[in-house]
Design a protein around this motif. Sequence first.
Motif, PDB file in Angstrom:
ATOM      1  N   ASN A  49      45.785  54.629  35.962  1.00 53.89           N
ATOM      2  CA  ASN A  49      46.808  54.331  34.954  1.00 53.89           C
ATOM      3  C   ASN A  49      46.970  52.824  34.819  1.00 53.89           C
ATOM      4  OD1 ASN A  49      48.250  53.601  37.209  1.00 53.89           O
ATOM      5  ND2 ASN A  49      49.955  55.040  36.893  1.00 53.89           N
ATOM      6  N   ALA A  50      47.835  52.443  33.883  1.00 53.22           N
ATOM      7  CA  ALA A  50      47.996  51.017  33.570  1.00 53.22           C
ATOM      8  C   ALA A  50      48.542  50.242  34.770  1.00 53.22           C
ATOM      9  CB  ALA A  50      48.928  50.873  32.360  1.00 53.22           C
ATOM     10  N   ALA A  51      49.442  50.871  35.542  1.00 50.66           N
ATOM     11  CA  ALA A  51      50.016  50.171  36.698  1.00 50.66           C
ATOM     12  C   ALA A  51      48.946  49.861  37.731  1.00 50.66           C
ATOM     13  CB  ALA A  51      51.126  51.025  37.312  1.00 50.66           C
ATOM     14  N   HIS A  52      47.967  50.761  37.898  1.00 53.07           N
ATOM     15  CA  HIS A  52      46.887  50.515  38.856  1.00 53.07           C
ATOM     16  C   HIS A  52      45.974  49.402  38.378  1.00 53.07           C
ATOM     17  CE1 HIS A  52      43.166  51.239  41.150  1.00 53.07           C
ATOM     18  NE2 HIS A  52      44.011  51.637  42.107  1.00 53.07           N
ATOM     19  N   ALA A  53      45.701  49.406  37.050  1.00 51.66           N
ATOM     20  CA  ALA A  53      44.856  48.341  36.490  1.00 51.66           C
ATOM     21  C   ALA A  53      45.518  46.983  36.674  1.00 51.66           C
ATOM     22  CB  ALA A  53      44.596  48.619  35.006  1.00 51.66           C
ATOM     23  N   GLU A  54      46.844  46.942  36.520  1.00 52.44           N
ATOM     24  CA  GLU A  54      47.561  45.683  36.696  1.00 52.44           C
ATOM     25  C   GLU A  54      47.573  45.257  38.163  1.00 52.44           C
ATOM     26  OE1 GLU A  54      52.034  43.808  35.940  1.00 52.44           O
ATOM     27  OE2 GLU A  54      51.555  45.842  35.275  1.00 52.44           O
ATOM     28  N   LEU A  55      47.651  46.239  39.062  1.00 51.04           N
ATOM     29  CA  LEU A  55      47.700  45.934  40.495  1.00 51.04           C
ATOM     30  C   LEU A  55      46.428  45.254  40.980  1.00 51.04           C
ATOM     31  CD1 LEU A  55      49.012  46.214  43.324  1.00 51.04           C
ATOM     32  CD2 LEU A  55      47.949  48.477  43.471  1.00 51.04           C
ATOM     33  N   LEU A  56      45.274  45.833  40.631  1.00 49.64           N
ATOM     34  CA  LEU A  56      44.006  45.317  41.170  1.00 49.64           C
ATOM     35  C   LEU A  56      43.226  44.452  40.188  1.00 49.64           C
ATOM     36  CD1 LEU A  56      42.706  48.399  43.195  1.00 49.64           C
ATOM     37  CD2 LEU A  56      44.056  46.461  43.980  1.00 49.64           C
ATOM     38  N   GLY A  57      43.574  44.513  38.902  1.00 49.25           N
ATOM     39  CA  GLY A  57      42.913  43.641  37.934  1.00 49.25           C
ATOM     40  C   GLY A  57      41.599  44.152  37.394  1.00 49.25           C
ATOM     41  N   TYR A  58      41.216  45.393  37.744  1.00 56.28           N
ATOM     42  CA  TYR A  58      39.968  45.970  37.238  1.00 56.28           C
ATOM     43  C   TYR A  58      40.257  46.786  35.973  1.00 56.28           C
ATOM     44  CZ  TYR A  58      37.705  44.858  41.691  1.00 56.28           C
ATOM     45  OH  TYR A  58      37.174  44.213  42.781  1.00 56.28           O
ATOM     46  N   SER A  59      39.408  46.643  34.975  1.00 55.95           N
ATOM     47  CA  SER A  59      39.510  47.478  33.770  1.00 55.95           C
ATOM     48  C   SER A  59      38.870  48.836  34.033  1.00 55.95           C
ATOM     49  CB  SER A  59      38.820  46.787  32.590  1.00 55.95           C
ATOM     50  OG  SER A  59      37.409  46.733  32.821  1.00 55.95           O
ATOM     51  N   ASP A  60      39.073  49.787  33.088  1.00 50.11           N
ATOM     52  CA  ASP A  60      38.467  51.116  33.240  1.00 50.11           C
ATOM     53  C   ASP A  60      36.951  51.016  33.309  1.00 50.11           C
ATOM     54  OD1 ASP A  60      40.979  52.111  33.174  1.00 50.11           O
ATOM     55  OD2 ASP A  60      40.857  53.007  31.175  1.00 50.11           O
ATOM     56  N   ASP A  61      36.403  50.185  32.446  1.00 51.78           N
ATOM     57  CA  ASP A  61      34.945  50.055  32.425  1.00 51.78           C
ATOM     58  C   ASP A  61      34.410  49.478  33.743  1.00 51.78           C
ATOM     59  OD1 ASP A  61      34.799  51.106  29.900  1.00 51.78           O
ATOM     60  OD2 ASP A  61      34.808  49.144  28.893  1.00 51.78           O
ATOM     61  N   GLU A  62      35.162  48.570  34.326  1.00 49.02           N
ATOM     62  CA  GLU A  62      34.709  47.953  35.577  1.00 49.02           C
ATOM     63  C   GLU A  62      34.752  48.928  36.746  1.00 49.02           C
ATOM     64  OE1 GLU A  62      35.899  43.257  34.838  1.00 49.02           O
ATOM     65  OE2 GLU A  62      37.437  44.691  35.452  1.00 49.02           O
ATOM     66  N   LEU A  63      35.543  49.998  36.621  1.00 49.82           N
ATOM     67  CA  LEU A  63      35.624  50.975  37.700  1.00 49.82           C
ATOM     68  C   LEU A  63      34.686  52.157  37.501  1.00 49.82           C
ATOM     69  CD1 LEU A  63      39.430  51.139  38.561  1.00 49.82           C
ATOM     70  CD2 LEU A  63      37.623  49.903  39.744  1.00 49.82           C
ATOM     71  N   LYS A  64      33.977  52.184  36.374  1.00 50.16           N
ATOM     72  CA  LYS A  64      33.010  53.260  36.158  1.00 50.16           C
ATOM     73  C   LYS A  64      31.942  53.212  37.244  1.00 50.16           C
ATOM     74  CE  LYS A  64      33.249  53.935  31.136  1.00 50.16           C
ATOM     75  NZ  LYS A  64      32.507  53.812  29.860  1.00 50.16           N
ATOM     76  N   ASN A  65      31.625  54.415  37.744  1.00 47.93           N
ATOM     77  CA  ASN A  65      30.587  54.533  38.778  1.00 47.93           C
ATOM     78  C   ASN A  65      30.929  53.748  40.060  1.00 47.93           C
ATOM     79  OD1 ASN A  65      28.972  56.143  37.034  1.00 47.93           O
ATOM     80  ND2 ASN A  65      28.190  54.268  36.057  1.00 47.93           N
ATOM     81  N   GLN A  66      32.228  53.459  40.277  1.00 48.72           N
ATOM     82  CA  GLN A  66      32.658  52.744  41.483  1.00 48.72           C
ATOM     83  C   GLN A  66      33.534  53.651  42.346  1.00 48.72           C
ATOM     84  OE1 GLN A  66      31.658  49.814  42.441  1.00 48.72           O
ATOM     85  NE2 GLN A  66      30.571  49.228  40.550  1.00 48.72           N
TER      86      GLN A  66
END
Length: 706
Positions: A49-66
């Motif tokens: 969710n948006a709060a997690h993206a703000e916490l770690l600074g990774y976008s959805d695309d950057e977390l693909k396959n991670q």
Amino acid sequence: MSSKALTPERGLNSRMPGEPRQDLYRAIFSHSNEPIVIIDPQGFYLEQNAAHAELLGYSDDELKNQTPAIHLGLEVFADVARELTEKGEYRGEVVSKTKAGETRYIELSAFTMRGESGAPLCYVGIKRDITERKRTEGRLALQYAITNILSESLDLVETAQKIPRAVCESLDWEVGVLWKVDAKGGVLRSVEICHTTSKPTPEFDLFTKNVTYKKGVGLPGRIWESSKPRWFDNAVTDPNFPRAPVALREGLHAAFGFPILLGSEVWGVIEFFSPEIREPDEALLRLVAGIGGQIGQFTERKRAEEDRSELFKREQAARAEAENANRLKDEFLATLSHELRTPLNAVIGWARMLSSGRLDRESSKHALEVIERNAWAQKQIIEDILDVSRVITGKLQLNLSPVDLVTVVDAALDAVRPAMEAKEIKIETFIDASLRMISGDADRLQQAVWNILSNAAKFTPNGGSVEISVSRDATHVLVQVKDNGPGIEADFLPHVFERFRQGDGSTTRAHGGLGLGLAIVRHLVELHGGTIAVENREDAHGAIFTMRLPLPSGELRPETLAGAASVFKETQYEQANLAGLQILIVDDETDALDLITVELAQHGARVTGVTNAEDALKALAEDEFDLLISDIGMPRIDGYELIRRIRKQEEGKDKRIPAVALTAYARVQDRMQAIMAGFNTHVPKPVEANELVTVVAGLAGRLGKN
């Protein structure tokens, strides 16, 4: 959940078969302030969710396959996966790295979503950022650690050296460096480097140890210049950081530091480094700014308190010492009164019996012997007191000449032998025949040996024995006296040679004395470059006194001093002839005046006695005298002023009357003052009649040798 390598690609927005698509859940997921993630059964990110993206600074695309290992690290990710697999849930604290490399402390709650078959459909993780709480806890831990350090340390250097490790351990910084201002060189020098992890930074450490910084240069130099804390989220990018290349090679990035202040002056700087990039912590900077001033203030205050405490202890000790000194003084005065009154009582008592006329010839002779013996005892007490006065003022001097120590010991034995024989004490002597002469004052050495022997005679019981031996080693002559008395109490042994100290100062003591003799002995021996020691005998009761005197480097002979005379072979003169001498005597004490008048008259002199200086000046104006004998202490005009007036009247005349100062003022400075005032010589009271007659005859030119 597996932490294995990547499986076929999946998009974050793809859905698992059978996954519920309820709008309510979607709203909660999307709008929650708590960071939430969904992980597929293989461990890959499905959604954040948006709060997690703000916490770690990774976008959805950057977390693909991670997998979460991207920010947790493989080891922590594996631990979380194991818990979820075995228990179906995980609760705990983890440390995550943001995309920018910052550290975040996370409280993680994860659970497994299962399908109808019981197989995992996905894993849900709910996170709470507790970074600020952890930092607050770290700051509190640091304050506690600093308080402990300040309470335990007195020295500012010692305190400052403990601070870097305390900060590193409390706030998770890896390297701490203490710099101290070299005021003379005008630079900062590193004095301490600490590490809180096993990761070495040898190149950075070596560079830091060898470099110095002026004001404004590098991180510590800028803190020194500003007297304020500074923070660098990534110091290696700072142009004014000379250690940047080595810090970068060894993986150090974030840095901060603060000054240690003594008043308004910077005493030193402490800096810290971390392999992470850390955002500035304003609360921490405010804290360390206070700590930097607190270290110096607290240390100085505590040192002042310790100094006050030490001063108080010294004052207490000084007070106790003064009270003890007063007690010793009172005891000494009481003892002195006793020692003076005892012989005085015998003198007065027997003198009254003599004057009564009730004594026969034999008793009268005994009375005179008692009076003389007790008078000499009083003289000895006075001499001891004067010697102590000379010791205290540094006026006790030696007349050095070659001395045969065996002769000195024999003379001392002769002086003390009557007292020992009266107690039937056996005297044993052991003399080394190979003894050489030493350089010393024979009179004073005899006095020292006599005092030791008298002490032995005093404490040795009737029928006991005293041994005296004179021997030598390679460098010293040894005089040793052993008695078989009661010995010396162990706690009093260190004080035996101190002035006014006695083993028993009570009114019930068995032995008299003022406690001065052995103190005089020690000083006399030390003036000769020797030592005196005492110990209790091991083979029997009693004490052993050992006097060590240095041997000369060469052979000494009496004839090396022309005209030197042995102190023990008194020069013999013919009977002094005072017939026809006109002598003027001035003394306000009529008894002393009468005694001297009679003694000199019996030797043929014509004596005129007056009791004050005015009458003396009048007599000198009316008649001519061959010699003047004057007391010093007199009312209105003392002896010093009298002789000054006489010498002034004699100015321009060919003849000067010889003058003798006969006085109870017997110190060295008294003798010097008398000579400087105009007297020819100074004779202390009490004086033996033969000595006074010899002095008068010598000044009048009436003395002839055999």
